[in-house]
Design an enzyme around this catalytic site. Structure first.
Site, mmCIF file in Angstrom:
data_model
loop_
_atom_site.group_PDB
_atom_site.id
_atom_site.type_symbol
_atom_site.label_atom_id
_atom_site.label_comp_id
_atom_site.label_asym_id
_atom_site.label_seq_id
_atom_site.Cartn_x
_atom_site.Cartn_y
_atom_site.Cartn_z
ATOM 1 N N HIS A 159 38.503 30.482 36.719
ATOM 2 C CA HIS A 159 39.820 29.856 36.902
ATOM 3 C C HIS A 159 39.806 28.352 36.639
ATOM 4 O O HIS A 159 40.864 27.734 36.540
ATOM 5 C CB HIS A 159 40.351 30.104 38.318
ATOM 6 C CG HIS A 159 40.678 31.537 38.603
ATOM 7 N ND1 HIS A 159 41.586 32.255 37.860
ATOM 8 C CD2 HIS A 159 40.196 32.406 39.534
ATOM 9 C CE1 HIS A 159 41.667 33.492 38.329
ATOM 10 N NE2 HIS A 159 40.826 33.615 39.334
ATOM 11 N N ASP A 195 37.018 40.223 35.241
ATOM 12 C CA ASP A 195 37.479 39.964 36.609
ATOM 13 C C ASP A 195 38.927 40.464 36.754
ATOM 14 O O ASP A 195 39.686 40.473 35.782
ATOM 15 C CB ASP A 195 37.401 38.460 36.890
ATOM 16 C CG ASP A 195 37.669 38.100 38.345
ATOM 17 O OD1 ASP A 195 36.689 37.892 39.079
ATOM 18 O OD2 ASP A 195 38.857 38.042 38.736
ATOM 19 N N HIS A 197 41.353 39.027 38.043
ATOM 20 C CA HIS A 197 42.311 37.944 37.788
ATOM 21 C C HIS A 197 42.142 37.388 36.377
ATOM 22 O O HIS A 197 41.031 37.347 35.850
ATOM 23 C CB HIS A 197 42.108 36.817 38.808
ATOM 24 C CG HIS A 197 42.202 37.257 40.234
ATOM 25 N ND1 HIS A 197 41.096 37.643 40.979
ATOM 26 C CD2 HIS A 197 43.283 37.385 41.045
ATOM 27 C CE1 HIS A 197 41.497 37.985 42.201
ATOM 28 N NE2 HIS A 197 42.814 37.841 42.267
ATOM 29 N N ASP A 284 36.234 42.456 41.378
ATOM 30 C CA ASP A 284 37.378 42.574 42.294
ATOM 31 C C ASP A 284 38.412 43.581 41.782
ATOM 32 O O ASP A 284 39.475 43.743 42.373
ATOM 33 C CB ASP A 284 38.029 41.205 42.603
ATOM 34 C CG ASP A 284 38.055 40.249 41.428
ATOM 35 O OD1 ASP A 284 37.745 40.683 40.298
ATOM 36 O OD2 ASP A 284 38.405 39.071 41.627
HETATM 37 C C1 SS9 Z 1 46.397 36.727 46.230
HETATM 38 C C2 SS9 Z 1 45.940 35.300 46.337
HETATM 39 C C3 SS9 Z 1 44.740 35.080 45.514
HETATM 40 C C4 SS9 Z 1 43.094 33.471 44.810
HETATM 41 C C5 SS9 Z 1 42.178 34.498 44.306
HETATM 42 C C6 SS9 Z 1 41.112 33.943 43.432
HETATM 43 C C7 SS9 Z 1 40.151 34.967 42.932
HETATM 44 C C8 SS9 Z 1 39.095 34.409 42.087
HETATM 45 N N1 SS9 Z 1 47.567 37.027 46.991
HETATM 46 N N2 SS9 Z 1 44.081 33.885 45.771
HETATM 47 S S1 SS9 Z 1 38.112 35.578 41.227
HETATM 48 ZN ZN ZN Z 2 39.101 37.487 40.593
#
Ligand code: SS9
Ligand code: ZN
Length: 345
Positions: A159, A195, A197, A284
């Site tokens: 990120h 990932d 995300h 995840d």
């Molecule tokens: C979800 C909030 C997520 C950040 C997650 C970062 C994951 C990095 N409601 N917050 S792999």
């Molecule tokens: Zn993630």
């Protein structure tokens, strides 16, 4: 497959993140790496080695100098202002506001971040510089002729962009490694981000370049963090047009949908003929993940590793997310074992 690991990750040990409107214990915790390392040893994946120190130079190849120096000094500035507890930002510049770097540390945190889930702690700098070294040391293994290597990075990196942190990420470990490949003479490198995300930082870093192909399979940003990047129509800009691929999937997706997206990703990746592949390995996507909404199962990660092996290229796995801590070792190492089995066949 060899694993690169450093105990230094322990120094990133935040107390709390703002999530779902609540201040909760950090999901991104040291025990994550402990679980993965334990599994690496349990299945005898291969030797575990310490990283070498590459200095800050390779980090500054993908992150702006002002951002790097901000991270280096942020904790001390914060402590002077507030005392020795974790630093979190509270507000951000949005449409109609200006992006001049403030003098006050609270403003600087806002300027360089995009969420309130990523605390800067006393040991953040130590942990993030070590994580970059772990990624670079994995790359060194490929340079020595290994077909695969595992950089057990923590905290994660995908990120983090050229001058911003967030989503538990500070330095983009995978991007640092990909850039180091290029700087060592490679003409084309592919980064495949699995990932849950979107790998918004990696995409931002390479978006106008054609020498690093980025592909991300992730939860649709219309539904999921980071919300503001990762849509299917983002394909690169300028010279980078056509060298970035986003494959968003809806909440609830299981292996059937995931497999089709991964096959499309591999087709694009193989056609690009990269000299090496960097996998941003987040797990995840697991059905038991506490902050995510995909439904992958333990055995799917073996299949994921097998599919990734189809590139036939040297592959560096860089650890990213995964928050079902007790299952993290099994899931992450399943990808590596699936890869190894396919490569040896
Ligand atoms: C979800 C909030 C997520 C950040 C997650 C970062 C994951 C990095 N409601 N917050 S792999
Ligand atoms: Zn993630």
């Amino acid at each position: 497959m060899k694993t690169v690991y450093s105990d230094e990750h322990r120094h990133q040990d935040g107390k709390a993140e703002l999530i779902d409107g609540k201040l909760m214990p950090c999901f991104e915790m040291p025990r994550r790496a402990d679980m993965i390392l334990a599994r690496v040893k349990e299945v005898k994946l291969g030797e575990v080695i310490e990283p070498d120190d590459f200095g800050i130079g390779p980090v500054k190849r993908v992150h702006k100098a002002n951002f790097v120096e901000f991270l280096r000094g942020a904790w001390d500035l914060w402590v002077k202002q507030h005392g020795a507890y974790d630093a979190l930002p509270l507000n951000w510049a949005t449409r109609g506001m200006r992006t001049i770097e403030p003098e006050a540390i609270d403003g600087k945190l806002s300027h360089y971040s995009f969420d309130a889930g990523t605390p800067i702690t006393a040991g953040t700098w130590r942990a993030i510089t070590a994580a970059a070294n772990v990624a670079l040391s994995g790359l060194a293994l490929l340079a020595k002729g290994e077909s695969g290597a595992f950089s057990l990075c923590r905290p994660p990196g995908h990120h983090a962009g050229s001058d911003f942190y967030g989503g538990y990420c500070f330095f983009n470990n995978a991007a640092v490694a990909a850039q180091a490949f290029i700087d060592a003479g490679a003409r084309r490198v592919a980064v495949l981000d699995v990932d849950y995300h979107h790998g918004n930082g990696t995409q931002e870093i390479f978006y106008e370049r054609s020498d690093v192909l980025t592909i991300s399979i992730h939860a649709d940003p219309k539904q999921e963090f980071p919300y503001f990047l990762g849509h299917a129509d983002e394909a690169g800009a300028g010279k980078g047009t056509g060298f970035h691929l986003n494959l968003p999937l809806r909440w609830g997706s299981a292996w059937d949908k995931y497999e089709a997206a991964l096959a499309a990703a591999m087709t694009k990746l193989i056609a690009y003929e990269p000299e090496a592949v960097v996998v941003s390995l987040g797990v995840d996507t697991f059905e038991g993940d506490p902050i995510s909404k995909f439904r992958l199962r333990h055995e799917d990660y073996l299949r994921m590793g097998q599919a990734i092996a189809k590139s036939g290229k040297p592959t560096l796995f860089v650890m990213e997310g995964g928050y079902a801590v007790e299952a993290l070792g099994i899931n992450a190492v399943n990808v590596l074992m699936g890869y190894e089995q396919a490569v040896r066949r």
